[in-house]
Design a protein around this motif. Structure first.
Motif, PDB file in Angstrom:
ATOM      1  N   VAL A 171       1.054 -60.007 -11.907  1.00  8.26           N
ATOM      2  CA  VAL A 171       0.758 -59.131 -13.046  1.00  8.26           C
ATOM      3  C   VAL A 171       0.565 -57.676 -12.631  1.00  8.26           C
ATOM      4  CG1 VAL A 171      -0.916 -58.661 -14.884  1.00  8.26           C
ATOM      5  CG2 VAL A 171      -0.130 -61.008 -14.470  1.00  8.26           C
ATOM      6  N   PRO A 172      -0.197 -57.367 -11.553  1.00  9.77           N
ATOM      7  CA  PRO A 172      -0.341 -55.954 -11.186  1.00  9.77           C
ATOM      8  C   PRO A 172       0.979 -55.280 -10.842  1.00  9.77           C
ATOM      9  CG  PRO A 172      -2.029 -57.291 -10.105  1.00  9.77           C
ATOM     10  CD  PRO A 172      -1.049 -58.244 -10.716  1.00  9.77           C
ATOM     11  N   VAL A 173       1.891 -56.015 -10.209  1.00 11.39           N
ATOM     12  CA  VAL A 173       3.194 -55.445  -9.868  1.00 11.39           C
ATOM     13  C   VAL A 173       3.950 -55.064 -11.137  1.00 11.39           C
ATOM     14  CG1 VAL A 173       5.397 -55.857  -8.718  1.00 11.39           C
ATOM     15  CG2 VAL A 173       3.309 -56.835  -7.767  1.00 11.39           C
ATOM     16  N   VAL A 174       3.973 -55.971 -12.086  1.00 10.13           N
ATOM     17  CA  VAL A 174       4.700 -55.716 -13.322  1.00 10.13           C
ATOM     18  C   VAL A 174       4.051 -54.584 -14.113  1.00 10.13           C
ATOM     19  CG1 VAL A 174       5.443 -56.734 -15.502  1.00 10.13           C
ATOM     20  CG2 VAL A 174       5.535 -58.075 -13.400  1.00 10.13           C
ATOM     21  N   GLY A 175       2.713 -54.562 -14.122  1.00 11.70           N
ATOM     22  CA  GLY A 175       2.027 -53.472 -14.803  1.00 11.70           C
ATOM     23  C   GLY A 175       2.369 -52.119 -14.210  1.00 11.70           C
ATOM     24  N   GLN A 176       2.439 -52.052 -12.871  1.00 10.13           N
ATOM     25  CA  GLN A 176       2.805 -50.798 -12.216  1.00 10.13           C
ATOM     26  C   GLN A 176       4.245 -50.401 -12.532  1.00 10.13           C
ATOM     27  OE1 GLN A 176       1.000 -48.685 -10.873  1.00 10.13           O
ATOM     28  NE2 GLN A 176       2.137 -47.467  -9.373  1.00 10.13           N
ATOM     29  N   LEU A 177       5.149 -51.381 -12.549  1.00 13.94           N
ATOM     30  CA  LEU A 177       6.551 -51.093 -12.864  1.00 13.94           C
ATOM     31  C   LEU A 177       6.687 -50.519 -14.272  1.00 13.94           C
ATOM     32  CD1 LEU A 177       8.352 -54.193 -11.316  1.00 13.94           C
ATOM     33  CD2 LEU A 177       8.446 -51.823 -10.507  1.00 13.94           C
ATOM     34  N   CYS A 178       5.914 -51.067 -15.206  1.00 22.45           N
ATOM     35  CA  CYS A 178       5.984 -50.564 -16.586  1.00 22.45           C
ATOM     36  C   CYS A 178       5.476 -49.128 -16.684  1.00 22.45           C
ATOM     37  CB  CYS A 178       5.189 -51.479 -17.519  1.00 22.45           C
ATOM     38  SG  CYS A 178       5.989 -53.067 -17.847  1.00 22.45           S
ATOM     39  N   GLN A 179       4.599 -48.746 -15.753  1.00 20.34           N
ATOM     40  CA  GLN A 179       4.085 -47.380 -15.782  1.00 20.34           C
ATOM     41  C   GLN A 179       5.073 -46.373 -15.211  1.00 20.34           C
ATOM     42  OE1 GLN A 179       0.094 -46.626 -14.442  1.00 20.34           O
ATOM     43  NE2 GLN A 179      -0.607 -48.667 -14.958  1.00 20.34           N
ATOM     44  N   VAL A 180       5.853 -46.773 -14.210  1.00 18.72           N
ATOM     45  CA  VAL A 180       6.673 -45.790 -13.498  1.00 18.72           C
ATOM     46  C   VAL A 180       8.126 -45.750 -13.959  1.00 18.72           C
ATOM     47  CG1 VAL A 180       5.204 -45.954 -11.454  1.00 18.72           C
ATOM     48  CG2 VAL A 180       7.258 -47.392 -11.614  1.00 18.72           C
ATOM     49  N   THR A 181       8.602 -46.786 -14.666  1.00 17.79           N
ATOM     50  CA  THR A 181      10.015 -46.820 -15.041  1.00 17.79           C
ATOM     51  C   THR A 181      10.274 -46.052 -16.330  1.00 17.79           C
ATOM     52  OG1 THR A 181       9.671 -48.951 -16.146  1.00 17.79           O
ATOM     53  CG2 THR A 181      10.519 -48.991 -13.892  1.00 17.79           C
ATOM     54  N   ARG A 182      11.503 -45.597 -16.462  1.00 18.18           N
ATOM     55  CA  ARG A 182      11.926 -44.866 -17.646  1.00 18.18           C
ATOM     56  C   ARG A 182      13.321 -45.335 -18.045  1.00 18.18           C
ATOM     57  NH1 ARG A 182       7.432 -44.104 -17.021  1.00 18.18           N
ATOM     58  NH2 ARG A 182       6.202 -42.181 -17.022  1.00 18.18           N
ATOM     59  N   GLY A 183      13.726 -45.031 -19.263  1.00 20.80           N
ATOM     60  CA  GLY A 183      15.064 -45.329 -19.732  1.00 20.80           C
ATOM     61  C   GLY A 183      15.346 -46.809 -19.843  1.00 20.80           C
ATOM     62  N   ALA A 184      16.592 -47.195 -19.509  1.00 20.44           N
ATOM     63  CA  ALA A 184      17.010 -48.590 -19.632  1.00 20.44           C
ATOM     64  C   ALA A 184      16.212 -49.497 -18.712  1.00 20.44           C
ATOM     65  CB  ALA A 184      18.504 -48.716 -19.320  1.00 20.44           C
ATOM     66  N   ASP A 185      15.815 -48.981 -17.537  1.00 20.97           N
ATOM     67  CA  ASP A 185      15.021 -49.799 -16.622  1.00 20.97           C
ATOM     68  C   ASP A 185      13.655 -50.105 -17.209  1.00 20.97           C
ATOM     69  OD1 ASP A 185      17.028 -49.903 -14.764  1.00 20.97           O
ATOM     70  OD2 ASP A 185      16.302 -48.199 -13.594  1.00 20.97           O
ATOM     71  N   ARG A 186      13.115 -49.170 -17.974  1.00 19.03           N
ATOM     72  CA  ARG A 186      11.815 -49.421 -18.613  1.00 19.03           C
ATOM     73  C   ARG A 186      11.944 -50.526 -19.666  1.00 19.03           C
ATOM     74  NH1 ARG A 186       6.848 -47.799 -19.169  1.00 19.03           N
ATOM     75  NH2 ARG A 186       5.810 -47.831 -21.190  1.00 19.03           N
ATOM     76  N   THR A 187      13.046 -50.534 -20.384  1.00 16.13           N
ATOM     77  CA  THR A 187      13.275 -51.599 -21.357  1.00 16.13           C
ATOM     78  C   THR A 187      13.258 -52.958 -20.678  1.00 16.13           C
ATOM     79  OG1 THR A 187      14.586 -50.152 -22.783  1.00 16.13           O
ATOM     80  CG2 THR A 187      14.906 -52.518 -23.045  1.00 16.13           C
ATOM     81  N   GLU A 188      13.921 -53.062 -19.530  1.00 13.12           N
ATOM     82  CA  GLU A 188      13.943 -54.316 -18.794  1.00 13.12           C
ATOM     83  C   GLU A 188      12.563 -54.659 -18.262  1.00 13.12           C
ATOM     84  OE1 GLU A 188      15.010 -57.846 -17.041  1.00 13.12           O
ATOM     85  OE2 GLU A 188      15.971 -56.645 -18.606  1.00 13.12           O
ATOM     86  N   ALA A 189      11.814 -53.634 -17.818  1.00 16.26           N
ATOM     87  CA  ALA A 189      10.460 -53.873 -17.310  1.00 16.26           C
ATOM     88  C   ALA A 189       9.553 -54.400 -18.419  1.00 16.26           C
ATOM     89  CB  ALA A 189       9.888 -52.583 -16.719  1.00 16.26           C
ATOM     90  N   LEU A 190       9.638 -53.811 -19.608  1.00 20.24           N
ATOM     91  CA  LEU A 190       8.824 -54.264 -20.734  1.00 20.24           C
ATOM     92  C   LEU A 190       9.199 -55.680 -21.141  1.00 20.24           C
ATOM     93  CD1 LEU A 190       8.855 -51.025 -22.917  1.00 20.24           C
ATOM     94  CD2 LEU A 190       6.877 -51.971 -21.702  1.00 20.24           C
TER      95      LEU A 190
END
Length: 444
Positions: A171-190
């Motif tokens: 969970v902490p890894v995914v939470g961090q990814l959602c904070q730092v990603t933008r654009g299409a990668d953020r959609t995939e992270a969410l």
């Protein structure tokens, strides 16, 4: 600075259990959390600031609501500084804290952590989380998705007991990814975050822990709402409906199922099927026989149509056999065990025993219960024996609950020696089922 400003802040254990504290943790409302700590423990802003390595002025701004704390590192530091217990950390969305190993440890400056120190309870180096960027998110999520797929497959065979700690550690890894990603990668992270946290909710639900099941599913819904994908939103609302219904809040379960169907035309046939069977179960608990039957019939039609759908969704398990199992269960719940038996029997040969061990066993125990309620002793015992032969290492609260109900119905025939022997074996099995999930090291 007052003489006692550097003394440790010791929070009374009962404060972490107060409803308003739990609400602040769920909402990640750090300002409200600080206000509650000051109100109930009397600590000054200065003492709180020293404990969490923030200035008194920053603490004041946070408490007034002028500043919102969203950084993962700051939230982690606050949890560590307040010596937040494991359950509170989970409610906040953090992994439980790992206790330091015994013996002398290297000394480090009090205002920083060594770069290779693990983030509490996860075994992950702090510098690894800090190094995650939008550029690296795609490969990390791809790897974690493979891991999650394996966990989902394993859970369907053996239940949640041995998987829950491993899944929550991500969970902490995914939470961090959602904070730092933008654009299409953020959609995939969410999208991935909503799936992982929803799975965390399911694991707790299948352990009978509805409080944490609701907590994790609520967090999954937060990610889904930000994602804006109606398929994902409706699926998670359906999951919330199941949890509410199984927890005994049948009216709320019905309302959540209705909410999940608000934009039903935008959903796939399988999604409509799984939501309709959820609503059918809530209606059955409420005694709404006609509504439950109508939903069950429509769910089966949708599930059959879903066998040919090309669009992917999260309800791939929702086959006609699955809907038949749920329909049979609603009939038994409504006092129509005799009508449930042919529904169970018609789908008996359709179950993939190896890949869906829990659902197959659940199906068999529900069918055995229908036979027992209908007074058909021999069939009830035969199906129970078949269910026992498939349990092996499976541990599941849903199966445990159904076995307990089945045992109660079989008990009327205890004068029969073969039934008495079967009940003894059921008792031994049920005793082994009452196991709690392994606790992270910090909670031991």
């Amino acid at each position: 600075m007052p003489a006692d400003a550097t003394e440790p802040v010791v929070i009374p254990p009962e404060l972490w259990q107060r409803p308003e504290t739990l609400a602040a943790l769920r909402d990640r409302d750090i300002g409200q959390l600080f206000r509650l700590i000051r109100q109930h423990s009397g600590f000054s802003q200065t003492r709180i600031g020293v404990a969490v390595n923030l200035s008194q002025g920053k603490i004041s701004e946070i408490m007034k609501g002028a500043v919102q704390v969203t950084s993962f590192d700051v939230i982690e530091r606050i949890a560590d500084g307040l010596d937040m217990p494991g359950p509170a950390r989970l409610t906040l969305g953090l992994a439980p804290r790992r206790l330091p190993p015994a013996g002398p440890q290297p000394r480090h400056p009090p205002t920083s952590r060594p770069l290779d120190q693990s983030v509490s309870g996860t075994g992950l180096p702090t510098r690894y989380l800090a190094s995650l960027t939008s550029a690296s998110s795609r490969s990390v999520i791809s790897g974690l998705r493979h891991v999650l797929t394996g966990h989902i497959q394993a859970e369907a065979i053996m239940g949640p007991l041995l998987l829950i700690s491993a899944v929550q550690s991500q969970v902490p890894v995914v939470g961090q990814l959602c904070q730092v990603t933008r654009g299409a990668d953020r959609t995939e992270a969410l999208n991935f975050a909503s799936e992982l946290l929803e799975f965390c909710g399911w694991l707790h639900q299948d352990l009978g822990d509805f409080i944490h099941a609701t907590m994790w599913t609520n967090k999954a819904l937060d990610y889904a709402m930000e994602l804006g994908d109606q398929h994902v939103i409706s699926y998670i609302l359906m999951r919330k409906s199941i949890i509410a219904t199984e927890a005994g809040d049948h009216g709320h379960g019905l309302g959540l199922a209705n909410a999940a169907l608000t934009n039903s035309d935008a959903l796939t046939p399988r999604l409509r099927a799984v939501i309709l069977r959820t609503r059918a179960m809530a209606n059955a608990h409420l005694g709404e026989t006609a509504d439950s039957a109508r939903d069950s019939e429509t769910a089966l039609v949708e599930a059959i149509e879903g066998m040919a759908q090309s669009e992917s969704d999260r309800a791939s398990y929702c086959t006609p056999a699955y809907i038949a199992m749920e329909t049979g269960a609603t009939r038994v719940l409504l006092g129509e065990a005799t009508a449930a038996i042919p529904i169970f029997e018609a789908s008996r040969s359709q179950w993939p025993e190896s890949s869906q061990a829990r659902d197959h066993v659940l199906f068999l125990t529900r069918m055995a219960t229908a036979y027992a309620v209908a007074g058909e002793r021999e069939h009830a015992c035969a199906v129970t024996e078949e269910a026992l032969s498939h349990m092996q290492a499976l541990r599941s609260n849903r199966v445990t609950s159904q076995l307990t109900a089945l045992r109660a119905h079989l008990a009327r025939w205890t004068a029969d020696l073969s039934v008495a022997d079967l009940l003894t074996r059921l008792d031994i099995l049920l005793e082994s089922f009452f196991l709690t999930a392994p606790q992270p090291q910090g909670d031991r």
